[in-house]
Design an enzyme around this catalytic site. Structure first.
Site, PDB file in Angstrom:
ATOM      1  N   GLU A 280       0.824  -1.213   0.000  1.00 31.26           N
ATOM      2  CA  GLU A 280       0.000   0.000   0.000  1.00 31.26           C
ATOM      3  C   GLU A 280       0.859   1.264   0.000  1.00 31.26           C
ATOM      4  O   GLU A 280       0.522   2.258  -0.647  1.00 31.26           O
ATOM      5  CB  GLU A 280      -0.933  -0.011   1.213  1.00 31.26           C
ATOM      6  CG  GLU A 280      -1.976   1.084   1.190  1.00 31.26           C
ATOM      7  CD  GLU A 280      -3.112   0.838   2.171  1.00 31.26           C
ATOM      8  OE1 GLU A 280      -4.010   1.684   2.240  1.00 31.26           O
ATOM      9  OE2 GLU A 280      -3.110  -0.205   2.865  1.00 31.26           O
ATOM     10  N   GLU A 283       2.193   1.737  -3.474  1.00 33.52           N
ATOM     11  CA  GLU A 283       1.096   2.212  -4.316  1.00 33.52           C
ATOM     12  C   GLU A 283       0.865   3.704  -4.075  1.00 33.52           C
ATOM     13  O   GLU A 283       0.663   4.478  -5.025  1.00 33.52           O
ATOM     14  CB  GLU A 283      -0.174   1.418  -3.990  1.00 33.52           C
ATOM     15  CG  GLU A 283      -1.387   1.825  -4.807  1.00 33.52           C
ATOM     16  CD  GLU A 283      -2.646   1.091  -4.386  1.00 33.52           C
ATOM     17  OE1 GLU A 283      -3.650   1.175  -5.124  1.00 33.52           O
ATOM     18  OE2 GLU A 283      -2.642   0.441  -3.313  1.00 33.52           O
ATOM     19  N   CYS A 300      -8.599  -1.836   3.890  1.00 29.19           N
ATOM     20  CA  CYS A 300      -8.556  -3.037   4.729  1.00 29.19           C
ATOM     21  C   CYS A 300      -9.844  -3.259   5.510  1.00 29.19           C
ATOM     22  O   CYS A 300     -10.044  -4.327   6.082  1.00 29.19           O
ATOM     23  CB  CYS A 300      -7.359  -2.996   5.680  1.00 29.19           C
ATOM     24  SG  CYS A 300      -7.265  -1.520   6.680  1.00 29.19           S
ATOM     25  N   SER A 320      -7.336   1.956  -2.194  1.00 34.23           N
ATOM     26  CA  SER A 320      -6.136   1.182  -2.492  1.00 34.23           C
ATOM     27  C   SER A 320      -6.542  -0.132  -3.143  1.00 34.23           C
ATOM     28  O   SER A 320      -7.544  -0.749  -2.772  1.00 34.23           O
ATOM     29  CB  SER A 320      -5.361   0.900  -1.204  1.00 34.23           C
ATOM     30  OG  SER A 320      -4.360  -0.072  -1.427  1.00 34.23           O
ATOM     31  N   LYS A 359     -16.037  -8.885   7.958  1.00 37.64           N
ATOM     32  CA  LYS A 359     -15.069  -9.815   7.375  1.00 37.64           C
ATOM     33  C   LYS A 359     -15.754 -11.079   6.855  1.00 37.64           C
ATOM     34  O   LYS A 359     -15.256 -11.729   5.932  1.00 37.64           O
ATOM     35  CB  LYS A 359     -14.000 -10.181   8.412  1.00 37.64           C
ATOM     36  CG  LYS A 359     -13.027  -9.052   8.734  1.00 37.64           C
ATOM     37  CD  LYS A 359     -12.168  -8.705   7.539  1.00 37.64           C
ATOM     38  CE  LYS A 359     -11.190  -7.586   7.851  1.00 37.64           C
ATOM     39  NZ  LYS A 359     -10.411  -7.181   6.658  1.00 37.64           N
ATOM     40  N   GLU A 362     -16.826 -10.023   3.495  1.00 38.69           N
ATOM     41  CA  GLU A 362     -15.668  -9.875   2.617  1.00 38.69           C
ATOM     42  C   GLU A 362     -15.184 -11.228   2.093  1.00 38.69           C
ATOM     43  O   GLU A 362     -14.857 -11.367   0.904  1.00 38.69           O
ATOM     44  CB  GLU A 362     -14.533  -9.183   3.372  1.00 38.69           C
ATOM     45  CG  GLU A 362     -13.275  -8.985   2.528  1.00 38.69           C
ATOM     46  CD  GLU A 362     -12.129  -8.388   3.318  1.00 38.69           C
ATOM     47  OE1 GLU A 362     -11.510  -7.430   2.826  1.00 38.69           O
ATOM     48  OE2 GLU A 362     -11.844  -8.892   4.430  1.00 38.69           O
ATOM     49  N   GLU A 367     -14.751 -11.588  -5.795  1.00 40.39           N
ATOM     50  CA  GLU A 367     -13.361 -11.275  -6.155  1.00 40.39           C
ATOM     51  C   GLU A 367     -12.372 -12.215  -5.473  1.00 40.39           C
ATOM     52  O   GLU A 367     -11.233 -12.370  -5.943  1.00 40.39           O
ATOM     53  CB  GLU A 367     -13.011  -9.832  -5.754  1.00 40.39           C
ATOM     54  CG  GLU A 367     -13.801  -8.762  -6.477  1.00 40.39           C
ATOM     55  CD  GLU A 367     -15.057  -8.346  -5.740  1.00 40.39           C
ATOM     56  OE1 GLU A 367     -15.525  -7.215  -5.973  1.00 40.39           O
ATOM     57  OE2 GLU A 367     -15.581  -9.146  -4.928  1.00 40.39           O
ATOM     58  N   CYS A 504     -10.785  -1.528  14.815  1.00 43.04           N
ATOM     59  CA  CYS A 504     -11.129  -2.948  14.983  1.00 43.04           C
ATOM     60  C   CYS A 504     -11.297  -3.349  16.440  1.00 43.04           C
ATOM     61  O   CYS A 504     -12.019  -4.306  16.741  1.00 43.04           O
ATOM     62  CB  CYS A 504     -10.061  -3.822  14.335  1.00 43.04           C
ATOM     63  SG  CYS A 504      -9.842  -3.512  12.569  1.00 43.04           S
TER      64      CYS A 504
END
Length: 678
Positions: A280, A283, A300, A320, A359, A362, A367, A504
């Site tokens: 990251e 990037e 994230c 990102s 999560k 996710e 993907e 988190c």
């Protein structure tokens, strides 16, 4: 009020020092007045009436919504008040599901705890609970209306803190319910899976969706190799389930417990958090050099990513391209362990232990599914791991600490601080400062990224250039930042967003808490973890460097992009995704379409829709007007928005809607009748 002002609470003088209501002062007096619907971060609702107190000269008043005045004489525990509280709780229990022993919230349910505290041993009222179907459509959250006490906590946190508004009150009187828009299943509305509704719910009406049974099944399958990854925030919260203080690190006991349960390998998600920092940060440097897609947003947090996809798709390319540490781990571990062991990818089962309900969503994104095999097979929360440890009969506090397996078990402090809001920004700064200057820094902390404020702005000079960063927690705060960026009021180079307040550590999968001090202690525990470790910068992780040398190749290269990066797309609902609410029987019809996207919803679209339907009924226009609700007119900042025929009305009120309907009626039908709103 002056500094000498005070009031009397149960015969004790309590100074008034800026408290907004009696409840705050009563708690200051060390009296735990019960409430269901009061939370300091939410608006005052005053629905449960459990905090009623007696004020001399005023009678019974709700403490949560009564401002303090000097010399007030407050009684919190009179005979009448005690009787009233018992009756309130008994009535709630009489209207409540009777499945308490098997409820996921059993032992942490506030209704259960309050009944025990008030000494309620029987319910004198006839059971009125209804058998309403449970909504388990969401990959993250289970909604059981039979256990709802209508406190409104979930509605307010979803709307006020997260600015999503996926659920709200519907119907009236005894039929009142909290439901998603139009009574749809939770997976059919704009829920971002953050789970804050489940975190704040006092009962089992909203809970994280459990995958415990599925995990036990693969553990007992001799053909499967089951590996665990543990997120940074889990280590400072899991101990709470077993009576330990919040913030106490339990990494060693957790690794030991997972092996005792039957996991073949135990790894640390902080390793791939280190990897995320490398990818990251590079990037980010490339984007700065090319001056494209600035600011760069972190990616994230899956609830935040979905929020952008749904409400701000114009910023999708600012996210990102890095996968989250969870998904990086899934892809990497299956690739490398398959090569090392000769097992097929589908026989290597990756189980994530996460503080987060999003999560779960996710891990099921298309993907991250290849040839029908998910990179991460199962996601369990900190709560779920606690239940597995209890089910296995392990004495968690007495377990001898064990280490993670290598190489994915080695981490630096930069990977660990991902658990806190501001942690990703700080970890990136630890890397970028050395990368841009070419100099090693002895100091590693960037404390300006830390703090409890939901929006924190940081300015930093590196290699002769000034960079502007923002760290954000809570999606309502994220919306504010995005609107400022859109309008040109703010400019940033890098923006970190975590959906859950505090990051988190405050995730919906963590042990249940109501006191913000718990979250603060967890945050402190994360930073203490960082300080205890030998290495604090991701670029110093020797196993990360070896991974690039022996497997990934160059940073951001072809192999890295294949396994560590992804792309996102717009999920924004469009106007033709509508629902008919009122149909005309006439040949010529006036079409009224109310935008029900989240922006309009939060600005009062639901009430406006109800008012329009009442108006049509009152004016006897049912044979002339058809009403529907749709997602989304793409005018979120101008809501509520409706369309009458071809005319769009921004900032609509009932008066504006009635006038537009009348004008359209005259135009389309030639009807000159003047309605009662004019």
């Amino acid at each position: 009020m002056n500094e000498n002002d005070f009031l009397i609470v149960d015969n004790k003088e309590i100074p008034i020092e800026g408290e907004q209501n009696l409840l705050e002062l009563i708690r200051k007096a060390k009296i735990d007045l019960p409430t269901f619907c009061y939370h300091s971060e939410l608006s005052v609702y005053g629905a449960c009436r459990l905090c009623m107190v007696y004020v001399e000269g005023m009678g019974l008043v709700p403490a949560c919504s009564t401002p303090p005045s000097p010399s007030m004489n407050v009684k919190t525990n009179t005979e009448d008040i005690r009787k009233m509280r018992k009756i309130i709780v008994e009535l709630l229990l009489a209207n409540h599901s009777q499945s308490c022993p098997t409820c996921q919230k059993s032992t942490t349910c506030q209704l259960q705890a309050l009944a025990r505290r008030l000494g309620i041993t029987e319910i004198r009222f006839k059971n009125q609970s209804k058998n309403i179907p449970v909504d388990d459509s969401s990959p993250s959250i289970v909604r059981d209306p039979n256990k709802c006490v209508l406190c409104g906590d979930c509605v307010r946190i979803c709307s006020e803190v997260q600015s999503v508004g996926a659920i709200d009150f519907a119907h009236r009187g005894a039929n009142t319910m909290v439901i998603p828009s139009f009574g749809k299943d939770l997976d059919k509305v704009e829920c971002v899976n953050c789970g804050q509704c489940a975190r704040i719910c006092p009962t089992g009406a909203l809970t994280p969706k459990s995958e415990v049974d599925e995990v036990w099944k693969v553990i007992h399958d001799p053909n499967k190799m089951v590996v665990a990854q543990i997120a940074p925030a889990v280590r400072v919260a899991l101990g709470e389930i077993f009576g330990m203080e919040p913030g106490v690190t339990t990494t060693g006991q957790t690794a030991a417990a997972l092996r005792a349960i039957g996991f073949n390998r135990v790894f640390d998600t902080s390793f791939t958090a280190d990897l995320t920092v490398i990818e990251e940060s590079n990037e980010f440097i490339k984007r700065i050099q090319k001056n494209e897609f600035i600011p760069q947003f972190t990616s994230c947090c899956p609830a935040w990513v979905k929020f952008v996809e749904q409400y701000y798709p114009e910023f999708v390319h600012n996210l990102s391209s890095c996968r989250s540490p969870q998904q990086m781990f899934g892809a990497l571990s299956k690739e490398i362990l398959a090569a090392q062991t000769g097992k097929k990818r589908e026989d290597i089962v990756v189980v994530s232990i996460m503080p987060c309900t999003a999560k779960k969503f996710e891990a099921k994104r298309p993907e991250f599914i290849h040839d029908g095999v998910r990179d991460v097979d199962h996601v369990i929360t900190t709560q779920e791991l606690g239940r597995m440890i209890e089910e296995a009969g392990l004495n968690f506090r007495e377990l001898d600490p064990e280490s993670f397996n290598l190489p994915f078990g080695f981490k630096t402090g930069a990977g660990v601080i991902f658990g806190n809001s501001g942690g990703v920004s700080e970890a990136v700064l630890r890397y970028v400062t050395e990368k841009l200057t070419g100099e090693k820094r002895e100091s590693y902390e960037f404390t300006s990224t830390r703090g409890e404020n939901g929006i924190r702005e940081i300015k930093i000079s590196l290699a002769g250039k000034e960079f502007s960063l923002a760290t954000v927690s809570g999606l309502g705060n994220a919306r504010q930042v995005l609107e400022k960026i859109k309008s040109g009021q703010a400019f940033y180079d890098f923006v970190e967003v975590m959906a859950c307040p505090g990051g988190c550590v405050g995730g919906a999968g963590q042990p249940v808490f109501t006191n913000p001090v718990v979250r603060q202690k967890r945050t402190k525990g994360i930073y203490e973890n960082d300080r205890m470790l030998e290495l604090h910068k991701s670029q110093d992780n020797p196993y990360i460097n070896e991974l690039y040398t022996s497997f990934l190749g160059e940073v951001g290269g072809h192999k890295a992009h294949e396994l560590l990066h992804t792309g996102y797309k717009s999920r924004k609902r469009i106007a033709d995704e509508g629902m008919s609410l009122s149909s005309s029987d006439g040949e010529q019809t006036i079409e009224v379409n109310v935008c029900f996207g989240t922006g309009c919803f939060l600005k009062g679209a639901q009430k406006l829709l109800r008012d329009i339907l009442v108006h049509i009924d009152t004016e006897q226009l049912g044979d002339k007007v058809s009403v529907s609700a749709s997602f989304c007119f793409e005018m979120c900042e101008k809501g509520p928005v409706i369309r009458v025929g071809d005319k769009v009305i921004e900032g609509c009120t009932l008066e504006k809607a009635a006038l537009a309907i009348e004008e359209e009626r005259q135009k389309v039908l030639g009807d000159k009748t003047v309605n009662s709103m004019q």
